[in-house]
Motif scaffolding. Structure first.
Motif, mmCIF file in Angstrom:
data_model
loop_
_atom_site.group_PDB
_atom_site.id
_atom_site.type_symbol
_atom_site.label_atom_id
_atom_site.label_comp_id
_atom_site.label_asym_id
_atom_site.label_seq_id
_atom_site.Cartn_x
_atom_site.Cartn_y
_atom_site.Cartn_z
ATOM 1 N N VAL A 197 0.870 -1.179 0.000
ATOM 2 C CA VAL A 197 0.000 0.000 0.000
ATOM 3 C C VAL A 197 0.906 1.228 0.000
ATOM 4 O O VAL A 197 1.941 1.249 0.682
ATOM 5 C CB VAL A 197 -0.952 0.019 1.218
ATOM 6 C CG1 VAL A 197 -0.179 0.051 2.534
ATOM 7 C CG2 VAL A 197 -1.915 1.198 1.146
ATOM 8 N N ILE A 198 0.544 2.238 -0.795
ATOM 9 C CA ILE A 198 1.300 3.490 -0.829
ATOM 10 C C ILE A 198 0.690 4.466 0.173
ATOM 11 O O ILE A 198 -0.516 4.742 0.138
ATOM 12 C CB ILE A 198 1.310 4.094 -2.240
ATOM 13 C CG1 ILE A 198 2.148 3.205 -3.177
ATOM 14 C CG2 ILE A 198 1.871 5.512 -2.223
ATOM 15 C CD1 ILE A 198 2.219 3.684 -4.613
ATOM 16 N N LEU A 199 1.526 4.977 1.060
ATOM 17 C CA LEU A 199 1.093 5.928 2.082
ATOM 18 C C LEU A 199 1.474 7.336 1.631
ATOM 19 O O LEU A 199 2.651 7.590 1.344
ATOM 20 C CB LEU A 199 1.762 5.615 3.424
ATOM 21 C CG LEU A 199 1.633 4.179 3.938
ATOM 22 C CD1 LEU A 199 2.439 3.999 5.219
ATOM 23 C CD2 LEU A 199 0.171 3.830 4.179
ATOM 24 N N PRO A 200 0.519 8.265 1.567
ATOM 25 C CA PRO A 200 0.813 9.608 1.061
ATOM 26 C C PRO A 200 1.402 10.535 2.118
ATOM 27 O O PRO A 200 0.991 11.685 2.255
ATOM 28 C CB PRO A 200 -0.562 10.091 0.591
ATOM 29 C CG PRO A 200 -1.521 9.431 1.535
ATOM 30 C CD PRO A 200 -0.927 8.073 1.828
ATOM 31 N N ILE A 201 2.361 10.033 2.899
ATOM 32 C CA ILE A 201 3.025 10.864 3.893
ATOM 33 C C ILE A 201 4.253 11.496 3.247
ATOM 34 O O ILE A 201 5.009 10.836 2.535
ATOM 35 C CB ILE A 201 3.405 10.032 5.136
ATOM 36 C CG1 ILE A 201 4.071 10.918 6.193
ATOM 37 C CG2 ILE A 201 4.295 8.864 4.788
ATOM 38 C CD1 ILE A 201 4.307 10.227 7.513
ATOM 39 N N ARG A 202 4.427 12.795 3.436
ATOM 40 C CA ARG A 202 5.494 13.565 2.801
ATOM 41 C C ARG A 202 5.537 13.273 1.308
ATOM 42 O O ARG A 202 4.585 13.535 0.602
ATOM 43 C CB ARG A 202 6.839 13.287 3.482
ATOM 44 C CG ARG A 202 6.932 13.857 4.890
ATOM 45 C CD ARG A 202 8.313 13.697 5.504
ATOM 46 N NE ARG A 202 9.231 14.692 4.973
ATOM 47 C CZ ARG A 202 10.390 14.391 4.388
ATOM 48 N NH1 ARG A 202 10.734 13.128 4.205
ATOM 49 N NH2 ARG A 202 11.186 15.345 3.962
ATOM 50 N N ASP A 203 6.631 12.650 0.830
ATOM 51 C CA ASP A 203 6.762 12.400 -0.603
ATOM 52 C C ASP A 203 6.371 10.975 -0.976
ATOM 53 O O ASP A 203 6.711 10.491 -2.044
ATOM 54 C CB ASP A 203 8.211 12.692 -1.042
ATOM 55 C CG ASP A 203 8.339 12.863 -2.545
ATOM 56 O OD1 ASP A 203 7.335 13.227 -3.198
ATOM 57 O OD2 ASP A 203 9.438 12.620 -3.069
#
Length: 211
Positions: A197-203
């Motif tokens: 899963v891709i986490l949209p934290i910072r970059d």
């Protein structure tokens, strides 16, 4: 820093004083200080280590050592981190902060390419944090999945996976960084050996679990 970022920092556990000093020195001395993980991502890395309780951690890309120190803080004894950095000019600053931290003895810094050195060490890692040369992300992935460096249940974290939003735009033919990250994300998505899963934290962080 906008209002939402200030709110997030205010209502998250505070930054350690040594890490705050490292952040300041990084911004004073480095040409690209934004490469540092920073307070919130650092806290996330520490929390992930506490939750998954790895024994052996591989970090690809030390920079000034912020992320390694965060992970070392959450790491139980006798766990350790092997962190690889290709730029030998960064070693003195990073090591000086490792030496000042009560968790620094858990960190072993290596100067050189992880692609060349890590597979020869004969160690399996429970957690891997990828934050090295973006152009080599696909090669890092191949190295991890095609050698005994990791095992079923290992966790891989890949940083800068959204690449300042460029990943959603048409990629210029000479933009090797964005192309490599796009290739990496595609490799992970299409690989039945993992789930992610891709986490949209910072970059952006790609959180990957090996099945």
């Amino acid at each position: 820093m906008d209002a939402l970022e200030r709110y997030i920092e205010t209502f998250s556990s505070p930054e350690d004083e040594l890490l705050r000093e490292l952040d300041r020195q990084t911004h004073l001395r480095m040409i690209q200080p934004r490469m540092i993980s920073g307070h919130i991502q650092g806290r996330l890395l520490e929390m992930i280590v506490r939750m998954f309780r790895p024994q052996n951690i591989l970090e690809i890309g030390t920079f000034t050592g912020y992320s390694a120190l965060c992970m070392a803080t959450g790491l139980d004894e006798p766990g350790y981190i092997d962190t690889f950095e290709t730029d030998d000019e960064l070693q003195e600053l990073a090591q000086s902060f490792f030496d000042r931290s009560k968790h620094g003895h858990k960190i072993r810094m290596h100067i050189g390419s992880a692609l060349e050195i890590a597979p020869k060490r004969g160690i399996q890692y429970d957690l891997v944090f990828i934050d090295g040369d973006k152009r080599e992300y696909p090669a890092y992935y191949d190295m991890l999945l095609d050698t005994p460096l990791i095992h079923s249940g290992s966790i891989i974290l890949a940083d800068n996976i959204l690449w300042y939003g460029k990943i959603t735009e048409p990629i210029q033919h000479n933009d090797r960084h964005t192309q490599a990250i796009a290739d990496f994300n595609r490799m992970v998505r299409d690989d039945e050996r993992v789930e992610n899963v891709i986490l949209p934290i910072r970059d952006g962080l790609n959180l990957i679990r090996v099945k």
